[in-house]
Design a protein around this motif. Structure first.
Motif, PDB file in Angstrom:
ATOM      1  N   ARG A  70       5.829  67.175 -52.511  1.00 46.38           N
ATOM      2  CA  ARG A  70       4.136  67.016 -52.957  1.00 46.38           C
ATOM      3  C   ARG A  70       4.501  65.833 -51.805  1.00 46.38           C
ATOM      4  NH1 ARG A  70       2.927  67.147 -58.543  1.00 46.38           N
ATOM      5  NH2 ARG A  70       2.863  69.439 -58.038  1.00 46.38           N
ATOM      6  N   ARG A  71       5.689  64.857 -52.756  1.00 46.34           N
ATOM      7  CA  ARG A  71       5.222  63.315 -51.994  1.00 46.34           C
ATOM      8  C   ARG A  71       5.537  63.941 -50.342  1.00 46.34           C
ATOM      9  NH1 ARG A  71       8.497  62.903 -56.771  1.00 46.34           N
ATOM     10  NH2 ARG A  71      10.296  63.524 -55.530  1.00 46.34           N
ATOM     11  N   LEU A  72       6.656  64.628 -49.801  1.00 44.88           N
ATOM     12  CA  LEU A  72       6.573  64.287 -48.737  1.00 44.88           C
ATOM     13  C   LEU A  72       5.286  64.974 -47.734  1.00 44.88           C
ATOM     14  CD1 LEU A  72       9.370  66.085 -46.644  1.00 44.88           C
ATOM     15  CD2 LEU A  72       6.935  66.950 -46.062  1.00 44.88           C
ATOM     16  N   TRP A  83      -2.702  64.690 -35.999  1.00 46.75           N
ATOM     17  CA  TRP A  83      -1.699  65.696 -36.493  1.00 46.75           C
ATOM     18  C   TRP A  83      -0.011  65.396 -36.889  1.00 46.75           C
ATOM     19  CZ3 TRP A  83      -3.363  69.319 -40.159  1.00 46.75           C
ATOM     20  CH2 TRP A  83      -4.560  69.947 -39.457  1.00 46.75           C
ATOM     21  N   ARG A  84       0.404  65.411 -37.956  1.00 44.62           N
ATOM     22  CA  ARG A  84       1.761  64.590 -38.876  1.00 44.62           C
ATOM     23  C   ARG A  84       2.569  65.712 -38.223  1.00 44.62           C
ATOM     24  NH1 ARG A  84       0.388  61.469 -44.030  1.00 44.62           N
ATOM     25  NH2 ARG A  84      -1.338  63.242 -44.240  1.00 44.62           N
ATOM     26  N   TYR A 100       2.791  63.776 -44.599  1.00 48.87           N
ATOM     27  CA  TYR A 100       3.164  64.868 -43.117  1.00 48.87           C
ATOM     28  C   TYR A 100       1.997  65.840 -43.556  1.00 48.87           C
ATOM     29  CZ  TYR A 100       7.786  62.567 -41.483  1.00 48.87           C
ATOM     30  OH  TYR A 100       8.779  62.274 -41.770  1.00 48.87           O
ATOM     31  N   ASP A 101       1.351  66.539 -42.526  1.00 50.25           N
ATOM     32  CA  ASP A 101       0.668  67.567 -42.432  1.00 50.25           C
ATOM     33  C   ASP A 101       1.102  68.947 -42.465  1.00 50.25           C
ATOM     34  OD1 ASP A 101      -1.498  65.593 -42.385  1.00 50.25           O
ATOM     35  OD2 ASP A 101      -1.960  65.610 -40.624  1.00 50.25           O
ATOM     36  N   ASP A 133       1.465  71.790 -47.487  1.00 46.20           N
ATOM     37  CA  ASP A 133       1.059  71.441 -49.347  1.00 46.20           C
ATOM     38  C   ASP A 133       1.043  72.027 -50.221  1.00 46.20           C
ATOM     39  OD1 ASP A 133       2.096  69.768 -51.496  1.00 46.20           O
ATOM     40  OD2 ASP A 133       0.177  68.410 -50.751  1.00 46.20           O
ATOM     41  N   ARG A 134       0.936  72.017 -51.254  1.00 46.89           N
ATOM     42  CA  ARG A 134       0.155  73.228 -51.773  1.00 46.89           C
ATOM     43  C   ARG A 134      -1.252  73.439 -52.032  1.00 46.89           C
ATOM     44  NH1 ARG A 134       1.025  73.898 -58.728  1.00 46.89           N
ATOM     45  NH2 ARG A 134       0.522  76.069 -58.345  1.00 46.89           N
TER      46      ARG A 134
END
Length: 433
Positions: A334-336, A244-245, A340-341, A412-413
């Motif tokens: 979204r870019r982040l 995981w990130r 990262y997860d 994320d979305r």
């Protein structure tokens, strides 16, 4: 107490019956809820009838077959009051079940009644003139959170394995954290909110508001999310614990956090790092959190006011401008999430506080002996709410007073199941400590 999944399996196998499980849950409520005051609308006779009907039929594969549960007072259930805690709406009786309730019943759930809320779902503690005050099962002098405070208290007290609540300013995540149970704020728009709306209105859903599950078990949480979601939410690709990130955000620039809270968040990060996960504590990819919070509060004020004029006049920023800023913020997140997860942060800057009926705008939060504005704490749930992201509240420890510590895992979305998966790993890594 069995999980919802285990209860349904036991009923399906003939190990127990829906009526036996219903009666056992009712007995737990009747024996234990006097001081807690979580289950404030009780529908026990109809629940027993529903359980008997399940026992009389074939033992099918419905996921919640015979599982007793409660739902937040703000959801419509035909024949029961939906007042949102307002005295003037105490006589408002729903004529149809909310969509979420329909889907839970279709999955086999037996609804025992409804749980308490603050007036207008507008506080982080639960107290109203219709049903009184809900207390934290871990310490009756402390709040259970809000606005899904009765929901979280019913779970923490062991009355039921599953609940359904709503969240616009932390109303699922904060009670879950305060009561030491699991809660999930879904991606905005993924669960139909029809039947969860202000009494005697047509039900226009405000920007930011979502409904979602609370549970004692993360598998139950994920199941309930899928059962009520409009469309299937993707599952994360299976991976090892160390794959995981994670971005750790132990404090917000505008809101203090008690050392016990920030230390708990950082301990989760350290636990992930120990098993080989990528863990960062800073990232230039994060949006400007100060600006995000300011815009969140502007939109939240409009949503909660329901068109009432502001004491200081109309909002200084036109709504279309705020929505433009929200869109830009969503793109930044979204870019982040390409890097990262999940982001792990406090759900709130303290554990459950003492009952305090001072208006939110005047209320003070004591954080490590320092008086700070209570309302500033809304910045923590706002991290996920303003960009419309999913977030899972997960118990990770207790403070020196024995009160639960929960953190939120933001993804994320549409990556709701990623948030739950990371939360499950976080819990497993630190809970035994």
């Amino acid at each position: 107490m069995k999980s919802a999944i285990a209860t349904a399996a036991a009923i399906r196998s003939g190990e127990t019956t829906a009526l036996a499980e219903c009666d056992a849950a009712i007995a737990r409520i009747e024996a234990g809820d006097g001081a807690i005051n979580a289950v404030v609308i009780r529908d026990f006779d109809r629940a027993r009838d529903a359980a008997r009907a399940i026992d009389a039929g074939p033992k099918d594969d419905r996921a919640l077959l015979g599982v007793p549960m409660t739902v937040k007072e703000s959801f419509d259930i035909a024949g029961l009051a939906t007042s949102w805690g307002f005295a003037e709406h105490a006589d408002h009786i729903a004529t149809e079940d909310a969509v979420a309730v329909q889907r839970l019943k279709a999955a086999g759930a037996v609804i025992l009644g409804k749980t308490n809320i603050p007036v207008g779902l507008a506080d982080l503690q639960t107290n109203n003139p219709n049903y009184g005050r809900t207390r934290n099962p871990h310490n009756l002098d402390r709040v259970s959170g809000g606005s899904s405070g009765g929901s979280a208290a019913a779970l923490a007290a062991g009355f039921v394995p599953l609940e359904f609540g709503s969240d616009i300013g932390g109303s699922i995540r904060v009670p879950a954290a305060f009561c030491g149970i699991w809660g999930h704020k879904p991606t905005f728009g993924m669960l139909d909110t029809d039947g969860h709306y202000f009494p005697r209105t047509q039900g226009a859903a405000p920007n930011l508001s979502v409904i979602g599950p609370l549970a004692r078990d993360p598998d139950d949480l994920a199941l309930a999310l899928d059962l009520v979601s409009d469309l299937p939410l993707p599952k994360p690709t299976p991976r090892g614990t160390g794959d995981w990130r994670i971005l750790i955000l132990a404090r917000h620039p505008l809101a203090a956090a008690a050392a016990t809270i920030s230390d708990a968040v950082e301990a989760v990060g350290a636990a992930f790092a120990k098993v080989g996960a990528t863990v960062d504590y800073h990232s230039d990819l994060l949006p400007d959190l100060k600006s995000q919070h300011e815009d969140y509060m502007r939109i939240l004020a409009v949503a909660m006011a329901r068109g009432a004029p502001s004491p200081s006049g109309p909002p200084s920023t036109p709504m279309i401008v705020l929505l433009d800023r929200q869109a830009a913020c969503r793109r930044a997140w979204r870019r982040l999430f390409r890097a990262y997860d999940a982001v792990i942060a406090p759900a709130w800057g303290t554990t459950a506080f003492l009952h305090d009926d001072t208006p939110i705008g005047d209320r003070i939060a004591m954080i490590d002996g320092v008086a700070t504005p209570f309302a500033a704490q809304i910045a923590y749930p706002g991290l996920a709410t303003f960009p419309l992201l999913p977030a899972t509240s997960v118990p990770v420890g207790v403070d020196p007073d024995g009160m639960p510590i929960g953190v939120q895992v933001i993804a994320d979305r549409y990556a709701d199941h990623t948030a739950i998966a990371v939360a499950r790993v976080a819990h497993d890594l630190v809970w035994s400590r």
